[in-house]
Design a protein around this motif. Structure first.
Motif, PDB file in Angstrom:
ATOM      1  N   MET A  71      22.573 115.255 -12.926  1.00  0.00           N
ATOM      2  CA  MET A  71      22.803 113.876 -13.353  1.00  0.00           C
ATOM      3  C   MET A  71      22.088 112.894 -12.427  1.00  0.00           C
ATOM      4  N   LEU A  72      22.167 113.115 -11.108  1.00  0.00           N
ATOM      5  CA  LEU A  72      21.501 112.207 -10.173  1.00  0.00           C
ATOM      6  C   LEU A  72      19.986 112.317 -10.310  1.00  0.00           C
ATOM      7  N   GLN A  73      19.471 113.515 -10.470  1.00  0.00           N
ATOM      8  CA  GLN A  73      18.027 113.677 -10.665  1.00  0.00           C
ATOM      9  C   GLN A  73      17.564 112.960 -11.928  1.00  0.00           C
ATOM     10  N   HIS A  74      18.389 112.944 -12.951  1.00  0.00           N
ATOM     11  CA  HIS A  74      18.070 112.223 -14.181  1.00  0.00           C
ATOM     12  C   HIS A  74      17.928 110.725 -13.882  1.00  0.00           C
ATOM     13  N   VAL A  75      18.862 110.174 -13.119  1.00  0.00           N
ATOM     14  CA  VAL A  75      18.808 108.760 -12.742  1.00  0.00           C
ATOM     15  C   VAL A  75      17.545 108.484 -11.928  1.00  0.00           C
ATOM     16  N   LEU A  76      17.250 109.341 -10.965  1.00  0.00           N
ATOM     17  CA  LEU A  76      16.077 109.139 -10.114  1.00  0.00           C
ATOM     18  C   LEU A  76      14.777 109.257 -10.916  1.00  0.00           C
ATOM     19  N   ARG A  77      14.756 110.142 -11.919  1.00  0.00           N
ATOM     20  CA  ARG A  77      13.576 110.248 -12.797  1.00  0.00           C
ATOM     21  C   ARG A  77      13.373 108.969 -13.596  1.00  0.00           C
ATOM     22  N   ILE A  78      14.463 108.367 -14.049  1.00  0.00           N
ATOM     23  CA  ILE A  78      14.356 107.100 -14.783  1.00  0.00           C
ATOM     24  C   ILE A  78      13.711 106.047 -13.888  1.00  0.00           C
ATOM     25  N   CYS A  79      14.160 105.974 -12.649  1.00  0.00           N
ATOM     26  CA  CYS A  79      13.588 105.006 -11.696  1.00  0.00           C
ATOM     27  C   CYS A  79      12.113 105.301 -11.450  1.00  0.00           C
ATOM     28  N   ASP A  80      11.786 106.563 -11.279  1.00  0.00           N
ATOM     29  CA  ASP A  80      10.408 106.956 -11.015  1.00  0.00           C
ATOM     30  C   ASP A  80       9.518 106.651 -12.218  1.00  0.00           C
ATOM     31  N   LYS A  81      10.005 106.968 -13.403  1.00  0.00           N
ATOM     32  CA  LYS A  81       9.227 106.754 -14.626  1.00  0.00           C
ATOM     33  C   LYS A  81       8.988 105.269 -14.870  1.00  0.00           C
ATOM     34  N   ASP A  82       9.992 104.445 -14.614  1.00  0.00           N
ATOM     35  CA  ASP A  82       9.859 103.004 -14.810  1.00  0.00           C
ATOM     36  C   ASP A  82       8.903 102.410 -13.779  1.00  0.00           C
ATOM     37  N   ALA A  83       8.983 102.868 -12.540  1.00  0.00           N
ATOM     38  CA  ALA A  83       8.112 102.459 -11.430  1.00  0.00           C
ATOM     39  C   ALA A  83       8.243 100.985 -11.055  1.00  0.00           C
ATOM     40  N   ASN A  84       9.232 100.285 -11.580  1.00  0.00           N
ATOM     41  CA  ASN A  84       9.434  98.882 -11.208  1.00  0.00           C
ATOM     42  C   ASN A  84      10.654  98.683 -10.327  1.00  0.00           C
ATOM     43  N   PHE A  85      11.451  99.720 -10.161  1.00  0.00           N
ATOM     44  CA  PHE A  85      12.666  99.587  -9.358  1.00  0.00           C
ATOM     45  C   PHE A  85      12.317  99.604  -7.874  1.00  0.00           C
ATOM     46  N   ASP A  86      12.945  98.684  -7.141  1.00  0.00           N
ATOM     47  CA  ASP A  86      12.780  98.657  -5.696  1.00  0.00           C
ATOM     48  C   ASP A  86      13.671  99.704  -5.039  1.00  0.00           C
ATOM     49  N   ASN A  87      14.884  99.887  -5.591  1.00  0.00           N
ATOM     50  CA  ASN A  87      15.815 100.862  -5.026  1.00  0.00           C
ATOM     51  C   ASN A  87      16.926 101.168  -6.012  1.00  0.00           C
ATOM     52  N   VAL A  88      17.684 102.175  -5.668  1.00  0.00           N
ATOM     53  CA  VAL A  88      18.900 102.535  -6.403  1.00  0.00           C
ATOM     54  C   VAL A  88      20.020 102.569  -5.362  1.00  0.00           C
ATOM     55  N   PHE A  89      21.199 102.082  -5.750  1.00  0.00           N
ATOM     56  CA  PHE A  89      22.281 102.004  -4.765  1.00  0.00           C
ATOM     57  C   PHE A  89      23.628 102.232  -5.423  1.00  0.00           C
ATOM     58  N   LEU A  90      24.639 102.489  -4.575  1.00  0.00           N
ATOM     59  CA  LEU A  90      25.991 102.718  -5.055  1.00  0.00           C
ATOM     60  C   LEU A  90      26.963 102.513  -3.905  1.00  0.00           C
ATOM     61  N   HIS A  91      28.238 102.467  -4.233  1.00  0.00           N
ATOM     62  CA  HIS A  91      29.302 102.371  -3.227  1.00  0.00           C
ATOM     63  C   HIS A  91      30.020 103.713  -3.137  1.00  0.00           C
ATOM     64  N   VAL A  92      30.374 104.094  -1.900  1.00  0.00           N
ATOM     65  CA  VAL A  92      31.116 105.327  -1.660  1.00  0.00           C
ATOM     66  C   VAL A  92      32.227 105.016  -0.668  1.00  0.00           C
ATOM     67  N   GLN A  93      33.420 105.472  -0.970  1.00  0.00           N
ATOM     68  CA  GLN A  93      34.548 105.271  -0.058  1.00  0.00           C
ATOM     69  C   GLN A  93      34.201 105.885   1.302  1.00  0.00           C
ATOM     70  N   ILE A  94      34.529 105.169   2.383  1.00  0.00           N
ATOM     71  CA  ILE A  94      34.061 105.572   3.719  1.00  0.00           C
ATOM     72  C   ILE A  94      34.561 106.948   4.163  1.00  0.00           C
ATOM     73  N   ASN A  95      35.628 107.447   3.585  1.00  0.00           N
ATOM     74  CA  ASN A  95      36.133 108.764   3.988  1.00  0.00           C
ATOM     75  C   ASN A  95      35.662 109.888   3.064  1.00  0.00           C
ATOM     76  N   ASN A  96      34.781 109.589   2.120  1.00  0.00           N
ATOM     77  CA  ASN A  96      34.302 110.592   1.174  1.00  0.00           C
ATOM     78  C   ASN A  96      33.046 111.275   1.738  1.00  0.00           C
ATOM     79  N   ASP A  97      33.271 112.116   2.749  1.00  0.00           N
ATOM     80  CA  ASP A  97      32.162 112.766   3.445  1.00  0.00           C
ATOM     81  C   ASP A  97      31.320 113.636   2.517  1.00  0.00           C
ATOM     82  N   GLY A  98      31.951 114.302   1.563  1.00  0.00           N
ATOM     83  CA  GLY A  98      31.210 115.154   0.628  1.00  0.00           C
ATOM     84  C   GLY A  98      30.218 114.354  -0.200  1.00  0.00           C
ATOM     85  N   ALA A  99      30.651 113.209  -0.707  1.00  0.00           N
ATOM     86  CA  ALA A  99      29.764 112.365  -1.509  1.00  0.00           C
ATOM     87  C   ALA A  99      28.645 111.794  -0.645  1.00  0.00           C
TER      88      ALA A  99
END
Length: 157
Positions: A71-99
């Protein structure tokens, strides 16, 4: 992608019927139950074109099968294919070490900590993780070609 889900399912005998729907962007299913999903939106804050991952998750019994990676690779491919995105970002709870480790494997970095981001869970603080596609200077403006080549030269030294 269908082959990927089929191969992942073979890793656990009781999950052999993991399938994708006909549509190539359909979420992963197992026995007609959605077992994972990702949802994003375009964000134009900070004078940048950014993709915000609102949620990416997989039901607990189906984790560690590579579904989140796909799923994440799919999102990153969309960004790569579009080539106009500066970055991709998200929020993660500070204790979610696995994420945090999961996203770091894909080049995401912690760029900020937001106090009291979450309203109904503890801890309420979140990290902002970001993967940049373009080098920016301190003013969040694309770096000039000269600045970029100077940074590259310094890294190679």
């Amino acid at each position: 992608m269908e082959d990927h889900y089929t191969n992942c399912a073979k890793q656990r005998p009781n999950q052999r019927r993991l399938q994708r729907r006909q549509h190539p962007r359909a979420p992963p299913y197992y026995n007609d139950i959605v077992i994972g999903a990702v949802c994003c939106r375009i964000d134009t804050s900070e004078n940048q074109l950014r993709l915000y991952i609102m949620t990416l998750g997989c039901l607990q019994p189906y984790r560690r099968l590579g579904i989140g990676t796909v799923m994440l690779q799919h999102v990153l491919r969309i960004c790569d294919k579009d080539a106009n995105f500066d970055n991709v970002f998200l929020h993660v709870q500070i204790n979610n070490d696995g994420a945090i480790r999961f996203y770091e494997k894909f080049g995401f970095e912690i760029v900020e900590e937001k106090q009291n981001y979450y309203k109904r869970i503890e801890p309420a603080d979140a990290y902002v993780l970001q993967k940049s596609f373009r080098v920016t200077n301190n003013n969040n403006q694309p770096a000039s070609e000269e600045t970029t080549s100077n940074n590259t030269d310094m890294m190679e030294s």
